[in-house]
Design an enzyme around this catalytic site. Structure first.
Site, short mmCIF file in Angstrom:
data_model
loop_
_atom_site.label_atom_id
_atom_site.label_comp_id
_atom_site.label_asym_id
_atom_site.label_seq_id
_atom_site.Cartn_x
_atom_site.Cartn_y
_atom_site.Cartn_z
N HIS A 5 0.83 -1.21 0.00
CA HIS A 5 0.00 0.00 0.00
C HIS A 5 0.86 1.26 0.00
CE1 HIS A 5 0.51 -0.56 4.46
NE2 HIS A 5 0.69 0.75 4.40
N ARG A 9 -1.73 10.96 4.52
CA ARG A 9 -2.38 11.59 5.67
C ARG A 9 -3.46 12.52 5.12
NH1 ARG A 9 2.99 11.21 7.14
NH2 ARG A 9 3.28 10.01 9.06
N ASN A 60 -5.27 11.59 11.46
CA ASN A 60 -4.84 11.85 12.83
C ASN A 60 -5.84 12.81 13.45
OD1 ASN A 60 -2.20 10.42 13.02
ND2 ASN A 60 -1.77 11.70 11.25
N GLU A 122 -2.37 11.23 -11.15
CA GLU A 122 -2.20 11.19 -12.59
C GLU A 122 -3.12 10.12 -13.17
OE1 GLU A 122 1.37 10.77 -15.91
OE2 GLU A 122 1.67 9.93 -13.93
#
Length: 127
Positions: A5, A9, A60, A122
């Site tokens: 992966h 954030r 977070n 992209e």
């Protein structure tokens, strides 16, 4: 070995999930909250984690803004019809920051879109 992966954030997890799932057609594969660490992880993608590389969205708690920085490049997605894909995404409110067309010094059509956090994605025309 294989790539599992990529982690980003995010400023707002719900907004990011709507973008990646509703607009780009990914599926929410799993989501887990970590109250002790005050963060949530959500994994999204186009296939099962044991078969494809997925995207980890990390939120977070209490953080609402990140600096993307100059080292980050972009995520790339292959599409069958880049012109139709961009038109469809625009109709969904996605910001197309580079219209589809041939790559500079090349012939492959590409385009760039932006997610709600400012990350560039992209789009590459598949052969």
């Amino acid at each position: 070995m294989r790539l599992l992966h990529t982690m980003l954030r995010v400023n707002n997890l719900d907004e990011s999930l709507k973008f990646y799932c509703d607009k780009l057609g990914m599926k929410l594969l799993r989501k887990h909250e970590f109250p002790g660490g005050e963060f949530t992880l959500a994994f999204v993608g186009y296939g099962a984690e044991n078969e494809t590389t997925v995207l980890e969205l990390t939120w977070n708690w209490g953080t609402s803004k990140y600096e993307i920085g100059t080292a980050y490049g972009h995520i790339a997605l292959g599409v069958d019809d880049i012109y139709k894909t961009c038109a469809d995404l625009k109709n969904k409110g996605v910001n197309v920051v580079r219209e589809p067309g041939p790559m500079k010094h090349g012939t492959t059509p590409i385009a760039f879109i932006e997610d709600p956090n400012g990350y560039r994605i992209e789009l590459i025309q598949l052969k």
